[in-house]
Design an enzyme around this catalytic site. Sequence first.
Site, PDB file in Angstrom:
ATOM      1  N   SER A 117     -10.861 -13.028  29.442  1.00 41.66           N
ATOM      2  CA  SER A 117     -11.478 -11.917  29.054  1.00 41.66           C
ATOM      3  C   SER A 117     -10.060 -10.727  29.252  1.00 41.66           C
ATOM      4  O   SER A 117      -9.536 -11.341  30.577  1.00 41.66           O
ATOM      5  CB  SER A 117     -12.389 -10.909  29.136  1.00 41.66           C
ATOM      6  N   TYR A 120     -18.028  -7.859  36.385  1.00 45.56           N
ATOM      7  CA  TYR A 120     -17.564  -9.430  35.171  1.00 45.56           C
ATOM      8  C   TYR A 120     -16.480  -9.635  35.499  1.00 45.56           C
ATOM      9  O   TYR A 120     -16.053 -10.188  35.103  1.00 45.56           O
ATOM     10  CB  TYR A 120     -18.317  -8.327  33.567  1.00 45.56           C
TER      11      TYR A 120
HETATM   12  P1  NDP Z   1     -22.878 -13.233  23.481  1.00 38.51           P
HETATM   13  O1  NDP Z   1     -23.522 -12.004  24.685  1.00 38.51           O
HETATM   14  O2  NDP Z   1     -22.974 -12.206  22.234  1.00 38.51           O
HETATM   15  O3  NDP Z   1     -23.023 -14.887  23.357  1.00 38.51           O
HETATM   16  C1  NDP Z   1     -23.226 -15.387  24.507  1.00 38.51           C
HETATM   17  C2  NDP Z   1     -23.926 -16.596  24.774  1.00 38.51           C
HETATM   18  O4  NDP Z   1     -23.918 -17.186  26.128  1.00 38.51           O
HETATM   19  C3  NDP Z   1     -25.212 -16.713  23.850  1.00 38.51           C
HETATM   20  O5  NDP Z   1     -25.708 -17.577  23.362  1.00 38.51           O
HETATM   21  C4  NDP Z   1     -26.010 -16.562  25.296  1.00 38.51           C
HETATM   22  O6  NDP Z   1     -27.236 -16.846  25.064  1.00 38.51           O
HETATM   23  C5  NDP Z   1     -25.178 -17.568  26.091  1.00 38.51           C
HETATM   24  N1  NDP Z   1     -25.432 -17.154  27.640  1.00 38.51           N
HETATM   25  C6  NDP Z   1     -25.310 -16.656  28.259  1.00 38.51           C
HETATM   26  N2  NDP Z   1     -25.750 -15.911  29.439  1.00 38.51           N
HETATM   27  C7  NDP Z   1     -26.272 -17.814  29.368  1.00 38.51           C
HETATM   28  C8  NDP Z   1     -27.014 -18.890  30.517  1.00 38.51           C
HETATM   29  N3  NDP Z   1     -27.809 -18.186  31.552  1.00 38.51           N
HETATM   30  N4  NDP Z   1     -27.600 -20.048  30.152  1.00 38.51           N
HETATM   31  C9  NDP Z   1     -27.124 -20.260  29.155  1.00 38.51           C
HETATM   32  N5  NDP Z   1     -26.658 -19.391  28.275  1.00 38.51           N
HETATM   33  C10 NDP Z   1     -26.296 -18.610  28.201  1.00 38.51           C
HETATM   34  O7  NDP Z   1     -20.700 -13.189  23.906  1.00 38.51           O
HETATM   35  P2  NDP Z   1     -19.909 -13.203  22.480  1.00 38.51           P
HETATM   36  O8  NDP Z   1     -19.906 -14.234  22.022  1.00 38.51           O
HETATM   37  O9  NDP Z   1     -19.036 -12.080  22.289  1.00 38.51           O
HETATM   38  O10 NDP Z   1     -18.583 -13.975  23.959  1.00 38.51           O
HETATM   39  C11 NDP Z   1     -18.774 -15.029  24.566  1.00 38.51           C
HETATM   40  C12 NDP Z   1     -17.602 -15.457  25.327  1.00 38.51           C
HETATM   41  O11 NDP Z   1     -16.451 -14.235  24.944  1.00 38.51           O
HETATM   42  C13 NDP Z   1     -17.754 -14.849  27.362  1.00 38.51           C
HETATM   43  O12 NDP Z   1     -17.697 -15.534  27.907  1.00 38.51           O
HETATM   44  C14 NDP Z   1     -17.293 -13.504  26.882  1.00 38.51           C
HETATM   45  O13 NDP Z   1     -17.347 -13.030  28.187  1.00 38.51           O
HETATM   46  C15 NDP Z   1     -16.324 -13.810  25.804  1.00 38.51           C
HETATM   47  N6  NDP Z   1     -15.265 -12.251  25.365  1.00 38.51           N
HETATM   48  C16 NDP Z   1     -15.999 -11.205  23.961  1.00 38.51           C
HETATM   49  C17 NDP Z   1     -15.209 -10.531  24.106  1.00 38.51           C
HETATM   50  C18 NDP Z   1     -15.582 -10.002  23.185  1.00 38.51           C
HETATM   51  O14 NDP Z   1     -15.496  -8.770  22.931  1.00 38.51           O
HETATM   52  N7  NDP Z   1     -16.931  -9.974  22.593  1.00 38.51           N
HETATM   53  C19 NDP Z   1     -14.234 -10.102  24.378  1.00 38.51           C
HETATM   54  C20 NDP Z   1     -13.028 -10.729  25.870  1.00 38.51           C
HETATM   55  C21 NDP Z   1     -14.702 -12.274  26.693  1.00 38.51           C
HETATM   56  P3  NDP Z   1     -28.729 -16.179  24.237  1.00 38.51           P
HETATM   57  O15 NDP Z   1     -28.204 -16.303  23.060  1.00 38.51           O
HETATM   58  O16 NDP Z   1     -29.737 -17.020  24.200  1.00 38.51           O
HETATM   59  O17 NDP Z   1     -28.625 -15.014  25.285  1.00 38.51           O
END
Ligand code: NDP
Length: 245
Positions: free
Chosen positions: A153, A166
């Site tokens: 990030s 985070y």
């Molecule tokens: P979302 O919250 O939309 O998706 C995250 C995913 O991770 C979901 O499918 C969620 O499952 C899963 N997840 C969360 N906790 C767990 C757990 N304990 N066990 C298994 N699965 C889990 O996030 P994004 O798609 O936005 O983010 C994806 C990545 O990109 C992350 O690493 C985030 O930090 C990074 N990122 C995102 C940015 C953005 O602007 N969106 C910017 C910078 C970095 P469930 O659907 O069941 O909740």
Amino acid sequence: MLEYQVAPDALKGKTILVTGAGDGIGRAAALAYAAHGATVILLGRTVKKLEAVYDEIEAAGFPKPAIVPLDMKGATEQNYRDMAETIEEQFGHLDGVLHNASVLGVLGPFEHIDLVSLEEVMKVNVTAQAMMTKHLLKVLRKAPLASVVFTSSGVGRTGRAYWGPYSFSKFATEGMMQVLAHECDGTSVRANTINPGATRTKMRANAYPGEDPQTLKTAEELMPLYVYLMADNSKDQNGQAFSAQ
Ligand code: NDP
């Protein structure tokens, strides 16, 4: 993103594990990898969402995926050991891992950092990814070439006020990638990070509730870099911090 274009079948014959594959960027990556010919292992905590992605991949006629239901918050080392063994039995080797699942935790001033939330963020974003990688290395080394991609990030590269655990967890992600990449230097396994940048997902909406999501890139728009780092085109990239935007 033109420099990241690869052949439409660039991932044919590869098996790739995607964590957090049910939603957001992970869902888009799972679909993009399958569209490029990969067999995708969909890992996540909400089975319904994983099943929806599974159905989409099947309906499109892409290679039949697999589902691994796992809550990384409660997972033990044994879960990762078992998972690696199952992958070895079913597929023989693993060509790629996208460490995508993360939690945002609670944003706010340093004085308000909550221990329970801090420990959850570090468990899901750092510990779980380290233990998963530890056990998957054996199957990754059995692939002709293997790629481990961690998700960072902007706040994992420069600290920012109020981003709390985070932000620390994403610095740890960069560190984990660098340690692994150094150990893997000159081998068939490579490791890199991607900072997706501001992307239209649930996590972004939670972090910026006042923002208009329509002003943001969609997860699908970032996919050229995500696919490139899994394709053999990127075989010489190791230890690098990429940005998708
Ligand atoms: P979302 O919250 O939309 O998706 C995250 C995913 O991770 C979901 O499918 C969620 O499952 C899963 N997840 C969360 N906790 C767990 C757990 N304990 N066990 C298994 N699965 C889990 O996030 P994004 O798609 O936005 O983010 C994806 C990545 O990109 C992350 O690493 C985030 O930090 C990074 N990122 C995102 C940015 C953005 O602007 N969106 C910017 C910078 C970095 P469930 O659907 O069941 O909740």
